[in-house]
Design a protein around this motif. Structure first.
Motif, PDB file in Angstrom:
ATOM      1  N   UNK A   1      95.584 -52.252  37.706  1.00  0.00           N
ATOM      2  CA  UNK A   1      95.610 -52.717  36.323  1.00  0.00           C
ATOM      3  C   UNK A   1      95.484 -51.502  35.412  1.00  0.00           C
ATOM      4  N   UNK A   2      96.509 -51.245  34.610  1.00  0.00           N
ATOM      5  CA  UNK A   2      96.470 -50.152  33.655  1.00  0.00           C
ATOM      6  C   UNK A   2      95.837 -50.608  32.354  1.00  0.00           C
ATOM      7  N   UNK A   3      94.809 -49.872  31.902  1.00  0.00           N
ATOM      8  CA  UNK A   3      94.002 -50.248  30.735  1.00  0.00           C
ATOM      9  C   UNK A   3      94.219 -49.235  29.613  1.00  0.00           C
ATOM     10  N   UNK A   4      94.403 -49.711  28.405  1.00  0.00           N
ATOM     11  CA  UNK A   4      94.628 -48.864  27.237  1.00  0.00           C
ATOM     12  C   UNK A   4      93.325 -48.224  26.765  1.00  0.00           C
ATOM     13  N   UNK A   5      93.398 -46.980  26.271  1.00  0.00           N
ATOM     14  CA  UNK A   5      92.278 -46.281  25.627  1.00  0.00           C
ATOM     15  C   UNK A   5      91.065 -46.095  26.531  1.00  0.00           C
ATOM     16  N   UNK A   6      91.291 -45.826  27.798  1.00  0.00           N
ATOM     17  CA  UNK A   6      90.192 -45.465  28.691  1.00  0.00           C
ATOM     18  C   UNK A   6      89.545 -46.643  29.394  1.00  0.00           C
ATOM     19  N   UNK A   7      88.637 -46.294  30.313  1.00  0.00           N
ATOM     20  CA  UNK A   7      87.972 -47.305  31.139  1.00  0.00           C
ATOM     21  C   UNK A   7      87.081 -48.205  30.295  1.00  0.00           C
ATOM     22  N   UNK A   8      87.123 -49.498  30.568  1.00  0.00           N
ATOM     23  CA  UNK A   8      86.326 -50.501  29.848  1.00  0.00           C
ATOM     24  C   UNK A   8      85.426 -51.233  30.839  1.00  0.00           C
ATOM     25  N   UNK A   9      84.304 -51.791  30.367  1.00  0.00           N
ATOM     26  CA  UNK A   9      83.518 -52.678  31.236  1.00  0.00           C
ATOM     27  C   UNK A   9      84.379 -53.830  31.739  1.00  0.00           C
ATOM     28  N   UNK A  10      84.062 -54.330  32.925  1.00  0.00           N
ATOM     29  CA  UNK A  10      84.873 -55.367  33.555  1.00  0.00           C
ATOM     30  C   UNK A  10      83.980 -56.295  34.373  1.00  0.00           C
ATOM     31  N   UNK A  11      84.541 -57.432  34.788  1.00  0.00           N
ATOM     32  CA  UNK A  11      83.861 -58.376  35.666  1.00  0.00           C
ATOM     33  C   UNK A  11      84.904 -59.067  36.527  1.00  0.00           C
ATOM     34  N   UNK A  12      84.422 -59.699  37.600  1.00  0.00           N
ATOM     35  CA  UNK A  12      85.309 -60.408  38.521  1.00  0.00           C
ATOM     36  C   UNK A  12      84.748 -61.798  38.762  1.00  0.00           C
ATOM     37  N   UNK A  13      85.606 -62.810  38.710  1.00  0.00           N
ATOM     38  CA  UNK A  13      85.232 -64.198  38.948  1.00  0.00           C
ATOM     39  C   UNK A  13      86.061 -64.752  40.094  1.00  0.00           C
ATOM     40  N   UNK A  14      85.470 -65.669  40.840  1.00  0.00           N
ATOM     41  CA  UNK A  14      86.207 -66.425  41.850  1.00  0.00           C
ATOM     42  C   UNK A  14      86.233 -67.880  41.426  1.00  0.00           C
ATOM     43  N   UNK A  15      87.423 -68.427  41.273  1.00  0.00           N
ATOM     44  CA  UNK A  15      87.603 -69.813  40.864  1.00  0.00           C
ATOM     45  C   UNK A  15      88.365 -70.557  41.951  1.00  0.00           C
ATOM     46  N   UNK A  16      88.229 -71.888  41.944  1.00  0.00           N
ATOM     47  CA  UNK A  16      88.917 -72.718  42.928  1.00  0.00           C
ATOM     48  C   UNK A  16      89.724 -73.812  42.254  1.00  0.00           C
ATOM     49  N   UNK A  17      90.579 -74.448  43.076  1.00  0.00           N
ATOM     50  CA  UNK A  17      91.413 -75.575  42.638  1.00  0.00           C
ATOM     51  C   UNK A  17      92.341 -75.220  41.481  1.00  0.00           C
ATOM     52  N   UNK A  18      93.247 -74.270  41.650  1.00  0.00           N
ATOM     53  CA  UNK A  18      93.547 -73.485  42.845  1.00  0.00           C
ATOM     54  C   UNK A  18      92.643 -72.264  42.975  1.00  0.00           C
ATOM     55  N   UNK A  19      92.715 -71.586  44.115  1.00  0.00           N
ATOM     56  CA  UNK A  19      91.913 -70.383  44.339  1.00  0.00           C
ATOM     57  C   UNK A  19      92.459 -69.246  43.478  1.00  0.00           C
ATOM     58  N   UNK A  20      91.550 -68.599  42.732  1.00  0.00           N
ATOM     59  CA  UNK A  20      91.961 -67.491  41.870  1.00  0.00           C
ATOM     60  C   UNK A  20      90.893 -66.403  41.884  1.00  0.00           C
ATOM     61  N   UNK A  21      91.331 -65.155  41.915  1.00  0.00           N
ATOM     62  CA  UNK A  21      90.470 -64.013  41.632  1.00  0.00           C
ATOM     63  C   UNK A  21      90.813 -63.567  40.219  1.00  0.00           C
ATOM     64  N   UNK A  22      89.801 -63.572  39.344  1.00  0.00           N
ATOM     65  CA  UNK A  22      90.003 -63.303  37.925  1.00  0.00           C
ATOM     66  C   UNK A  22      89.308 -61.991  37.571  1.00  0.00           C
ATOM     67  N   UNK A  23      90.032 -61.082  36.949  1.00  0.00           N
ATOM     68  CA  UNK A  23      89.478 -59.799  36.498  1.00  0.00           C
ATOM     69  C   UNK A  23      89.532 -59.777  34.973  1.00  0.00           C
ATOM     70  N   UNK A  24      88.366 -59.664  34.337  1.00  0.00           N
ATOM     71  CA  UNK A  24      88.280 -59.574  32.894  1.00  0.00           C
ATOM     72  C   UNK A  24      87.949 -58.147  32.488  1.00  0.00           C
ATOM     73  N   UNK A  25      88.640 -57.624  31.469  1.00  0.00           N
ATOM     74  CA  UNK A  25      88.395 -56.277  30.941  1.00  0.00           C
ATOM     75  C   UNK A  25      87.959 -56.415  29.485  1.00  0.00           C
ATOM     76  N   UNK A  26      86.767 -55.898  29.188  1.00  0.00           N
ATOM     77  CA  UNK A  26      86.197 -56.051  27.846  1.00  0.00           C
ATOM     78  C   UNK A  26      87.007 -55.274  26.808  1.00  0.00           C
ATOM     79  N   UNK A  27      87.180 -55.895  25.629  1.00  0.00           N
ATOM     80  CA  UNK A  27      87.894 -55.222  24.545  1.00  0.00           C
ATOM     81  C   UNK A  27      87.090 -54.060  24.011  1.00  0.00           C
ATOM     82  N   UNK A  28      87.789 -53.109  23.393  1.00  0.00           N
ATOM     83  CA  UNK A  28      87.139 -51.967  22.765  1.00  0.00           C
ATOM     84  C   UNK A  28      86.335 -52.415  21.559  1.00  0.00           C
ATOM     85  N   UNK A  29      85.108 -51.902  21.429  1.00  0.00           N
ATOM     86  CA  UNK A  29      84.272 -52.138  20.247  1.00  0.00           C
ATOM     87  C   UNK A  29      83.901 -53.575  20.063  1.00  0.00           C
TER      88      UNK A  29
END
Length: 204
Positions: free
Chosen positions: A176-204
């Motif tokens: 995942x290419x992120x604009x303006x440098x590395x940002x805080x992030x998190x990962x979620x696991x969801x079901x029905x359907x199965x998903x791996x979710x990656x969230x990248x925090x916005x700047x400021x």
């Protein structure tokens, strides 16, 4: 829809918004404390099957330099869809999977995108690169599901580029290419359907 509860070693946060039906243990391998989760949008991103993905009451973000990991649980899955969405306070990348069991993951920033197993560099748009490994995966001929086979370049938001998932020896790699440098992030696991979710925090 079910949201899997996450237990994080290097950071702690609130429980997801939906009642969990499975548990994935997440390990953070660096010491920086996570930044608080921002107020999220009331307009969740719909999935391909119409099930909304939660945007409130989620785990806090982890600082760059942290690697978030979870072990698969009987996973034999293929990534069948990848999509992005822009929300209030963060941008989201969703890897939807089909098959058996639940996946694991290893997600963290890298200095350079390198393809596994060839060792060749991968061109990724953006100022920082978040490497996403989804574990417990399998080749399409083993699961009967076709693997998603294209890059994404969103028109808006801080996620500039998501490379197509490539599977080798029970692991699927994407960047995942992120604009303006590395940002805080998190990962979620969801079901029905199965998903791996990656969230990248916005700047400021």
């Amino acid at each position: 829809m079910a949201v899997v509860a996450l237990t994080t070693a290097a950071c702690s946060g609130g429980s997801p918004g939906a009642e969990p039906t499975a548990t994935a243990t997440v390990t953070a391998t660096a010491s920086p404390a996570p930044t608080p989760s921002p107020t999220a949008s009331d307009d969740p991103l719909p999935t391909a099957t119409g099930t909304p993905e939660p945007t409130e009451g989620l785990e806090p973000f982890s600082a760059p330099g942290t690697e978030l990991t979870a072990e698969p649980a009987g996973g034999r899955l293929t990534v069948v869809d990848v999509r992005t969405g822009e929300h209030d306070g963060f941008d989201r990348v969703v890897y939807e999977l089909a098959g058996e069991g639940l996946p694991g993951w290893r997600v963290g920033y890298v200095e350079q995108a390198v393809d596994d197993p060839s060792g060749e560099p991968v061109a990724v748009d953006g100022d920082a690169i978040l490497q996403v490994w989804i574990t417990g995966t399998a080749y399409p001929h083993d699961t009967g599901h076709e693997e998603f086979a294209q890059d994404l370049r969103p028109d808006e938001g801080d996620v500039e580029h998501v490379t197509r998932p490539l599977t080798f020896e029970a692991q699927t790699q994407s960047f995942v290419g992120v604009d303006d440098g590395a940002r805080p992030f998190r990962v979620l696991l969801l079901q029905d359907p199965v998903r791996v979710v990656v969230d990248v925090q916005d700047e400021g």
